[in-house]
Structures are given as structure tokens and as C-alpha cells.
Design an enzyme around this catalytic site. Structure first.
Site, PDB file in Angstrom:
ATOM      1  N   ASN A   8       0.868  -1.176   0.000  1.00 29.65           N
ATOM      2  CA  ASN A   8       0.000   0.000   0.000  1.00 29.65           C
ATOM      3  C   ASN A   8       0.907   1.229   0.000  1.00 29.65           C
ATOM      4  O   ASN A   8       1.382   1.677   1.047  1.00 29.65           O
ATOM      5  CB  ASN A   8      -0.901  -0.027   1.231  1.00 29.65           C
ATOM      6  CG  ASN A   8      -2.006   1.008   1.183  1.00 29.65           C
ATOM      7  OD1 ASN A   8      -1.907   1.997   0.466  1.00 29.65           O
ATOM      8  ND2 ASN A   8      -3.046   0.798   1.968  1.00 29.65           N
ATOM      9  N   ARG A  65      -2.077  -1.642  -3.996  1.00 30.79           N
ATOM     10  CA  ARG A  65      -3.118  -0.620  -3.994  1.00 30.79           C
ATOM     11  C   ARG A  65      -2.763   0.443  -5.028  1.00 30.79           C
ATOM     12  O   ARG A  65      -1.680   1.036  -4.983  1.00 30.79           O
ATOM     13  CB  ARG A  65      -3.230   0.027  -2.622  1.00 30.79           C
ATOM     14  CG  ARG A  65      -4.286   1.138  -2.579  1.00 30.79           C
ATOM     15  CD  ARG A  65      -4.028   2.089  -1.439  1.00 30.79           C
ATOM     16  NE  ARG A  65      -4.998   3.185  -1.420  1.00 30.79           N
ATOM     17  CZ  ARG A  65      -4.757   4.381  -0.901  1.00 30.79           C
ATOM     18  NH1 ARG A  65      -3.579   4.641  -0.364  1.00 30.79           N
ATOM     19  NH2 ARG A  65      -5.680   5.317  -0.915  1.00 30.79           N
ATOM     20  N   HIS A 154     -11.214   5.265  -1.680  1.00 28.99           N
ATOM     21  CA  HIS A 154     -11.393   4.422  -0.480  1.00 28.99           C
ATOM     22  C   HIS A 154     -12.250   3.195  -0.794  1.00 28.99           C
ATOM     23  O   HIS A 154     -12.920   2.656   0.077  1.00 28.99           O
ATOM     24  CB  HIS A 154     -12.043   5.218   0.671  1.00 28.99           C
ATOM     25  CG  HIS A 154     -11.215   6.328   1.208  1.00 28.99           C
ATOM     26  ND1 HIS A 154     -11.759   7.534   1.606  1.00 28.99           N
ATOM     27  CD2 HIS A 154      -9.879   6.441   1.412  1.00 28.99           C
ATOM     28  CE1 HIS A 154     -10.806   8.337   2.034  1.00 28.99           C
ATOM     29  NE2 HIS A 154      -9.654   7.696   1.923  1.00 28.99           N
ATOM     30  N   ARG A 215      -7.679  18.883   3.359  1.00 27.38           N
ATOM     31  CA  ARG A 215      -8.446  19.091   2.130  1.00 27.38           C
ATOM     32  C   ARG A 215      -9.793  19.726   2.442  1.00 27.38           C
ATOM     33  O   ARG A 215     -10.436  19.387   3.434  1.00 27.38           O
ATOM     34  CB  ARG A 215      -8.636  17.770   1.390  1.00 27.38           C
ATOM     35  CG  ARG A 215      -7.409  17.322   0.628  1.00 27.38           C
ATOM     36  CD  ARG A 215      -7.583  15.941   0.052  1.00 27.38           C
ATOM     37  NE  ARG A 215      -7.011  14.930   0.914  1.00 27.38           N
ATOM     38  CZ  ARG A 215      -7.085  13.624   0.703  1.00 27.38           C
ATOM     39  NH1 ARG A 215      -7.722  13.162  -0.356  1.00 27.38           N
ATOM     40  NH2 ARG A 215      -6.539  12.778   1.536  1.00 27.38           N
ATOM     41  N   GLU A 355      -8.267  -2.669   4.930  1.00 22.41           N
ATOM     42  CA  GLU A 355      -8.029  -2.459   3.505  1.00 22.41           C
ATOM     43  C   GLU A 355      -7.022  -3.452   2.938  1.00 22.41           C
ATOM     44  O   GLU A 355      -7.201  -3.959   1.822  1.00 22.41           O
ATOM     45  CB  GLU A 355      -7.551  -1.022   3.271  1.00 22.41           C
ATOM     46  CG  GLU A 355      -8.610   0.030   3.554  1.00 22.41           C
ATOM     47  CD  GLU A 355      -8.091   1.436   3.368  1.00 22.41           C
ATOM     48  OE1 GLU A 355      -8.114   1.920   2.217  1.00 22.41           O
ATOM     49  OE2 GLU A 355      -7.666   2.056   4.360  1.00 22.41           O
TER      50      GLU A 355
END
Length: 371
Positions: A8, A65, A154, A215, A355
Site C-alpha cells: 500500500n 493498492r 477508499h 483538504r 483495507e
């Protein structure tokens, strides 16, 4: 063989897990890659180092990923030369993440030439969003030429968490409607109908939607033109403001929600505004996804904030009791898996995301092994 190595890659980090089925055999995090005093000079060096240290015998696949798959990749894919070229073409849509993933794919192919390398895309889970939820009301030719549409991110987290929520409720995923709230430094909401994503808060890039650490989330697009024309900011400067100097950092001067919460509880006005904006935005998306789904069986919190912040969970859903949504204070306080009162029409759940485990599962699917 069931062993899968999951890589990842972030812009300056590399998280890895070595799985045998669902058992974690090894795990680690390489941080501050490319920075002075960091763990590795670059992603290639980080990969070579960890592959030298790990026992990779009996490896069935390496799952990588990849943040952005555009509209080309709607499922996990064995990475050949053509796939790598396509991922490289998508770099403008994910300039911080896709290059790191590409490095991982290339180095792993070099060091493990006989092991399938599988690209697992954050965007793939959201490829089921119907056209009316994926496209904006902008010029069709322009949108088509440049791939301007909602992709969402996601995806591995939302996929895993929605299935786990259905399992918790004792229902088939194909018959369960869930709103998943992935809340961390990056944050997104997704409406999942019968195991398929039908709406999500992020868009062409991970910038829009919920308020995040740095963000902005949703803004009036004209704000960009206004800052350029009136404040004299260049496009690069505006992008920097919206992606690195906004969100909680912009409102409260701190991008860590834990610090913002402490200041909020102490009555700090800037932190109070940041916390209230943060929670309201989540509530707004939750309400809109109630309308999209029509029937909602559960709302599930996940991610570092969703799994740990009792305050966020309580404030986000406060006032929704007339809609059958409630948080039991005692269950919420002890971080129970289901924090809604018994008999609630809509279950409120807390499910830790996995994940990397989802990426491992997707890698096995891509090579035709479910073991």
C-alpha cells in the site's frame, strides 16, 4: 497457495502486510520515503529492502493498492505492460499516489518475475454508480475527452466495511443497504445498495466531499476563479490551498482531529467552528444518501476517526432520531460494535477497516484463487 503480499504505497510511505489466508505473517510501515532522515531514499529502495527481509516462499501473488483506475479498470487486474502503461497515463488524476504504486509494481515484477502482480484500484468499487450519480452537468464532449466524471476513492475500505456490516446484522450483503463513513485524515462517504456502490462523496480526485485534515471537501467552484482573479493566486497556489492548507488545518490551524476535539471541549472558538463544520458535512451526506437509498439498514463508521472518536459519532448523527437513527450514549462510550439502541430501525455500527485484507482477497480473485 494462499500467501499474498500486499503493498500500500503512499506518496512518502509504504505499508505492507504478508497474509496467509487471513492470518498476518508480517507487517510494517516504511515512513518518510525520500525525506531527510527517512526510512528509505525512494520507493524502489524501500521495496528492495523489505523483500530482502521477508520470507516470500510460496507466494501466490502481490496485491498493489492503486488509487486511480479511471474508467478503464472496474476490477482488480493482473498487471502486465499494457496495464502499467494505462496506470501511468492516469497519473494526472492522482499525481501523488499513482507514481508510487507504479514503482511498486515495476520493482516487484523485477524482483519476483514468476509471481503475479495484481493492481487493486481504489476506484473500482465505485464503478457501479449509475450515470446520474457519476456525471456532472457539464459539456459532454469536454467531459468525454478528458474523462471528467465521479470516480470515488477508499473503495477497498467501503467494500470491506459494507460486507462486514451485513455480516454483523446477520443479513446477506446483496440484501443490505449501508451508508459507510470512512473518516480519517482523508474522508469519504458511500451509499451501498446490495453490496454495490451507488453514490460516493469524492469525485474526479480525492478533494471533494467531506471536510478532511488538510483538504477542503466541497466548495463553490467559483471560489477558484475568484481567488485567481481577485486575490491574484495562480492555479498551483489555489490547488495548494485547497489540498494542503484547508480542511481542519484551514479552519483551526491543526489537521489532527484529536487536537481539534481537545480544543473544542475547552471552548476554543476556532476549533468549535472546525468541529461543527466537520460534523455537519458528514450529516449532510448521510441525509442525502438516505434519500438515494430509500431504505437504510445501517450507518457504519470506520477509519481512524470513525473507529475512535465517540464525539464525532454522537454529534454527526444528533437530531436524526425522527428518521430512526440514534446513538446509545453508553454503547458509544465503550466503543461497542453496534452503538444504536436495541430495536432501532437503522443500526449504527463501528467496524474497523481492513483495507490490506481486502486487497489480498482481490488479488486472489484476480489470479483465480479464493483460498
Amino acid at each position: 497457495m494462499t500467501r499474498v503480499l500486499v503493498l500500500n504505497s503512499g506518496s512518502s510511505s509504504l505499508r505492507y502486510r504478508l497474509f496467509d489466508s487471513s492470518e498476518v505473517l508480517a507487517k510494517g510501515l516504511v515512513q518518510r520515503i525520500g525525506e531527510a532522515g527517512g526510512d528509505a531514499a525512494d520507493h524502489a529502495a524501500a521495496l528492495r529492502k523489505l523483500m530482502d527481509e521477508l520470507d516470500l516462499s510460496g507466494l501466490a501473488a502481490v496485491g498493489h493498492r492503486v488509487v486511480h483506475g479511471g474508467d478503464r479498470f472496474t476490477a482488480s487486474t493482473i498487471a502486465d505492460d499494457e496495464v502499467l502503461a494505462a496506470i501511468e497515463e492516469l497519473i494526472p488524476l492522482a499525481p501523488l499516489h499513482n507514481p508510487a504504486a507504479l514503482t511498486g509494481l515495476r520493482v516487484a515484477r523485477e524482483l519476483l518475475p514468476d509471481v503475479p502482480q495484481v493492481a487493486v484500484f481504489d476506484t473500482a468499487f465505485h464503478s457501479t454508480i449509475p450515470p446520474e450519480g457519476a456525471f456532472w452537468a457539464i459539456d459532454r464532449e469536454l467531459a468525454g475527452k478528458w474523462g471528467l466524471r465521479r470516480y470515488g476513492f477508499h473503495g477497498t475500505s467501503h467494500a470491506y466495511v459494507s460486507r462486514e456490516t451485513a455480516r454483523l446484522l446477520g443479513r446477506p450483503a446483496a440484501e443490505t443497504n449501508v451508508i459507510t463513513l470512512h473518516l480519517g485524515n482523508g474522508a469519504s462517504a458511500t451509499a451501498v445498495r446490495g453490496g454495490a456502490s451507488v453514490a460516493t462523496s469524492m469525485g474526479l480526485t480525492p478533494l471533494p466531499g467531506l471536510v478532511m485534515g488538510t483538504r477542503s471537501g466541497d466548495i463553490d467552484p467559483s471560489l477558484i476563479f475568484h481567488l485567481h482573479r481577485v486575490a491574484g493566486l495562480s492555479l498551483d497556489e489555489i490547488e495548494d490551498v485547497l489540498t494542503r492548507r484547508s480542511g481542519l488545518l484551514g479552519l483551526a490551524g491543526d489537521n489532527d482531529l484529536r487536537a481539534v476535539q481537545e480544543r473544542y471541549l475547552a471552548g476554543d472558538p476556532e476549533a468549535t467552528l472546525a468541529f461543527d463544520v466537520y460534523c455537519r458535512r458528514i450529516r449532510e451526506y448521510t441525509g442525502s444518501y438516505l434519500a438515494v437509498l430509500g431504505r437504510v439498514d445501517a450507518i457504519t463508521f470506520t477509519g481512524g476517526v470513525g473507529e475512535n472518536s465517540r464525539l464525532v459519532r454522537a454529534h454527526t448523527l444528533a437530531g436524526l432520531e425522527p428518521l430512526g437513527i440514534a446513538v446509545d450514549p453508553e454503547r458509544n462510550e465503550r466503543n461497542a460494535t453496534i452503538i444504536s439502541p436495541d430495536g432501532s430501525p437503522v443500526a449504527v455500527c463501528v467496524v474497523p477497516t481492513e483495507e490490506e485484507l481486502e486487497i489480498a482477497s482481490e488479488a486472489r480473485k484476480a489470479i483465480g484463487s479464493e483460498g
